[in-house]
Structures are given as structure tokens and as C-alpha cells.
Design an enzyme around this catalytic site. Structure first.
Site, PDB file in Angstrom:
ATOM      1  N   ILE A   1      -3.476   5.346  -4.524  1.00  0.00           N
ATOM      2  CA  ILE A   1      -4.173   4.049  -4.476  1.00  0.00           C
ATOM      3  C   ILE A   1      -3.842   3.342  -3.155  1.00  0.00           C
ATOM      4  CG2 ILE A   1      -4.542   3.624  -6.932  1.00  0.00           C
ATOM      5  CD1 ILE A   1      -1.795   2.155  -6.900  1.00  0.00           C
TER       6      ILE A   1
ATOM      7  N   TYR B   1      -0.358  -9.813  -9.080  1.00  0.00           N
ATOM      8  CA  TYR B   1      -0.967  -9.898  -7.749  1.00  0.00           C
ATOM      9  C   TYR B   1      -1.761 -11.196  -7.563  1.00  0.00           C
ATOM     10  CZ  TYR B   1      -0.139  -4.803  -7.445  1.00  0.00           C
ATOM     11  OH  TYR B   1       0.405  -3.546  -7.439  1.00  0.00           O
TER      12      TYR B   1
ATOM     13  N   ASP C   1      -7.187  -0.605  -8.426  1.00  0.00           N
ATOM     14  CA  ASP C   1      -5.880  -0.880  -9.040  1.00  0.00           C
ATOM     15  C   ASP C   1      -5.425  -2.281  -8.669  1.00  0.00           C
ATOM     16  OD1 ASP C   1      -3.090  -0.002 -10.151  1.00  0.00           O
ATOM     17  OD2 ASP C   1      -2.690  -0.805  -8.156  1.00  0.00           O
TER      18      ASP C   1
ATOM     19  N   LYS D   1      -1.936  -4.268 -14.577  1.00  0.00           N
ATOM     20  CA  LYS D   1      -0.557  -4.155 -15.037  1.00  0.00           C
ATOM     21  C   LYS D   1      -0.080  -5.448 -15.695  1.00  0.00           C
ATOM     22  CE  LYS D   1       0.187  -1.563 -10.767  1.00  0.00           C
ATOM     23  NZ  LYS D   1      -0.995  -2.126 -10.079  1.00  0.00           N
TER      24      LYS D   1
ATOM     25  N   ARG E   1     -11.102   1.135   7.665  1.00  0.00           N
ATOM     26  CA  ARG E   1      -9.948   1.855   7.146  1.00  0.00           C
ATOM     27  C   ARG E   1     -10.161   2.237   5.680  1.00  0.00           C
ATOM     28  NH1 ARG E   1      -4.956   1.515   9.095  1.00  0.00           N
ATOM     29  NH2 ARG E   1      -6.098   1.605  11.060  1.00  0.00           N
TER      30      ARG E   1
ATOM     31  N   ASN F   1      -9.958   6.091   4.505  1.00  0.00           N
ATOM     32  CA  ASN F   1      -9.030   6.592   3.487  1.00  0.00           C
ATOM     33  C   ASN F   1      -9.721   7.419   2.407  1.00  0.00           C
ATOM     34  OD1 ASN F   1      -6.829   5.395   4.713  1.00  0.00           O
ATOM     35  ND2 ASN F   1      -6.808   3.600   3.379  1.00  0.00           N
TER      36      ASN F   1
ATOM     37  N   HIS G   1       4.285  -3.034 -15.511  1.00  0.00           N
ATOM     38  CA  HIS G   1       4.490  -3.079 -14.063  1.00  0.00           C
ATOM     39  C   HIS G   1       5.871  -2.572 -13.634  1.00  0.00           C
ATOM     40  CE1 HIS G   1       2.850  -5.407 -10.375  1.00  0.00           C
ATOM     41  NE2 HIS G   1       3.676  -4.463  -9.960  1.00  0.00           N
TER      42      HIS G   1
ATOM     43  N   LYS H   1      -3.913   0.980   0.034  1.00  0.00           N
ATOM     44  CA  LYS H   1      -4.351  -0.404   0.195  1.00  0.00           C
ATOM     45  C   LYS H   1      -4.882  -0.632   1.609  1.00  0.00           C
ATOM     46  CE  LYS H   1      -2.498  -4.896   1.271  1.00  0.00           C
ATOM     47  NZ  LYS H   1      -1.301  -5.668   1.607  1.00  0.00           N
ATOM     48  N   SER H   2      -5.974  -1.350   1.715  1.00  0.00           N
ATOM     49  CA  SER H   2      -6.448  -1.840   3.006  1.00  0.00           C
ATOM     50  C   SER H   2      -7.442  -2.966   2.754  1.00  0.00           C
ATOM     51  CB  SER H   2      -7.120  -0.734   3.818  1.00  0.00           C
ATOM     52  OG  SER H   2      -7.536  -1.248   5.082  1.00  0.00           O
TER      53      SER H   2
END
Length: 295
Positions: free
Chosen positions: A239, A51, A46, A76, A247, A251, A109, A241-242
Site C-alpha cells: 500500500i 489518520y 487503505d 483500522k 508518482r 507506483n 491498528h 503512499k503518495s
């Protein structure tokens, strides 16, 4: 490889239930994070035009050696590209940066409450892109009850997804209920409550919550894994984030245990009804608008 379950959107398209989010991930770190995620078994990424890292997502997917059909890419349209023609062009910019011809899921978005007509025009452009086969599914993000009600009344295609802030401390049950009523998948951003500890506010950290910690200890899992499992068992897409490979893999390791009904209810009961992100009505072009580069 983990067995990543899939969910079926209201138009029949399958979406991996758990994906990697890249919000606020710098471009160079994005490439490495997506590479690590795909190697770990993720098949859903995603991103967003706002971004500034769509190109790096596309590069990592292309370099992975995976068949394009096996990686679900979601992005988005930012509010600065709302309006019918502007949104069609927004798709072209995103597709070019991602290096793909078809986007799996394209969503708006934010709602733009002060100029909601341009929000509707943007969504009608998504409907055109869907009809033309340029996207496989369309949806929205951060749409509240009033935004979603108006959109559904005036749209031809019901959104497949509404991506909203959902974590144990902020669950937006009214929005989730409306999503369910219309067959719209609730997709949780900040699903482990990251916004509760990387932004200043009234929240304490979900990772330090004693209820979540106790459940995690009972299952020999981390608090983050417990929260992700909670979402999945409640039927939501997540979704997290890392940028850390360990990690990222951790997840995804949430498909080998189940929370009990009592544990699910205990996490449900943690809702504080305090939003971590910006208030939806505060989203204006004056405050948040910025041009999305062509390349």
C-alpha cells in the site's frame, strides 16, 4: 488500465495486491490523491480512523463513478476504541465517515501489549462484525509473533491480514513466517522504505541504495517500482503512499516486468533488522491514545 493482480484472503475474499495508502495525508490532499489513484486504475484504498481522512476517502470513492463493489476499502480501529462495545462503535464511526454500509477489510491498528485483554475484546468485536456481514474480512496490524500467537489461540477467526512494516531494510521475517504458517496475508506498510527517509534514524534511504538502483537500471524502472515488484513477487500486499498523481501512477506500473531469482535474493539480503516505526511494546494508551471523533 493496468492489470492489477489480486490475492485471495484466507476466507476467499479477493483483494487487489497493490493499493494506495493515505497515512499522514492531510484531508484535502487525501481527496485529490484517492481521486487520482482511482483514475489511474487503483481499486484498493487503505486508510484508518487515526489518520483523520476517512471521510475524504469516502467522498473520492463516491465521486469516482465506480461501482462500490469494484473498490476495496480497508480501514483500522485505533487503540482508543479497543474493547468489545467500543470497537463495534468504532466500526459505526468509520462506516459513517466513509459513507458505506460494509467495510471490505477492517483491522486493529496496533496491539496494545499493556492491555492485551482489551485488544482481544476488540478482535472479538471484529468477529461479530464479520458474522453480521458488516465487514467482508478482518485482520490486524503491527502484531508481532507473541501478539499474533496469543490472538490465534484465543480467536475463532484467523486474521486475514497482518499489516506490518516491511521494506528491503526491515523485513520482519519471523512475523512473516508466522503469518504464512496461519494463512495470514502479510501486507507491507512503508513498502518502498518511506520511513527510512521521512523520519530521522539510523537508516539511509532505500531509494539511494546501489543494489536497488542497479536492478532498477537493468529493468528501466525506478527504485520504488523495483521494491514494489519485489514485494509482489514475494506474495505480499503493498500500500504505497503518495499524493503526487505522477508518482501514484508510477507506483502502479509494476505489472509488466519480473525480477530474477538472483535479483530477489539480492534485495532480501539488504535486511538490517532495524525498525523504522515505533517499538511495539512502546504502544500504550498513555503515549498514543487519543479520541477518535464521531464525525
Amino acid at each position: 488500465m493496468p492489470d492489477v493482480s489480486t490475492l485471495t484472503l484466507n476466507n476467499g475474499v479477493a483483494i487487489p495486491a497493490l493499493g494506495l495508502g493515505v497515512f499522514q495525508t492531510p484531508p484535502d490532499e487525501t481527496r485529490a490523491a484517492v481521486t487520482a489513484a482511482l483514475a489511474a486504475g487503483y481499486r484498493h484504498i487503505d486508510t484508518a480512523a487515526a489518520y483523520g481522512n476517512e471521510r475524504q476517502v469516502g467522498e473520492a470513492v463516491a465521486a469516482s463513478g465506480l461501482d462500490r463493489a469494484n473498490v476495496f476499502i480497508e480501514t483500522k480501529i485505533w487503540i482508543s476504541d479497543y474493547g468489545y462495545d467500543q470497537t463495534l462503535h468504532g466500526f459505526e464511526k468509520s462506516a459513517r465517515k466513509l459513507g458505506i454500509d460494509q467495510i471490505d477489510l477492517l483491522i486493529l491498528h496496533q496491539a496494545l501489549p499493556s492491555q492485551f485483554e482489551s485488544t482481544l475484546e476488540a478482535y472479538w468485536a471484529l468477529e461479530t462484525l464479520l458474522a453480521d456481514g458488516k465487514v467482508r474480512a478482518i485482520g490486524v496490524s503491527n502484531f508481532m509473533v507473541d501478539h499474533l500467537t496469543t490472538l490465534v489461540d484465543r480467536a475463532t477467526v484467523v486474521p486475514a491480514v497482518n499489516q506490518i512494516e516491511v521494506h528491503p531494510y526491515f523485513q520482519q521475517r519471523d512475523v512473516q513466517a508466522l503469518n504464512d504458517e496461519h494463512g495470514i496475508l502479510t501486507q507491507a506498510w512503508s513498502p518502498i522504505g518511506g520511513i527510512t527517509f521521512y523520519r530521522e534514524g539510523q537508516h539511509s534511504s532505500t531509494l539511494q541504495d546501489p543494489v536497488i538502483g542497479g536492478i532498477a537500471a537493468a529493468h528501466n524502472k525506478t527504485p520504488a517500482q523495483v521494491m514494489l515488484r519485489w514485494h509482489l513477487q514475494r506474495g505480499r500486499s503493498v500500500i504505497p503512499k503518495s499524493t503526487k498523481p505522477q508518482r501514484i501512477a508510477e507506483n502502479l506500473d509494476v505489472f509488466d516486468f519480473d525480477l530474477t531469482d538472483t535479483e530477489l535474493a539480492a534485495i532480501d539480503a539488504l535486511d538490517t533488522d532495524r525498525r523504522g516505526g515505533p517499538e511495539p511494546e512502546a504502544i500504550t494508551l498513555e503515549s498514543f491514545g487519543r479520541p477518535i471523533p464521531e464525525d
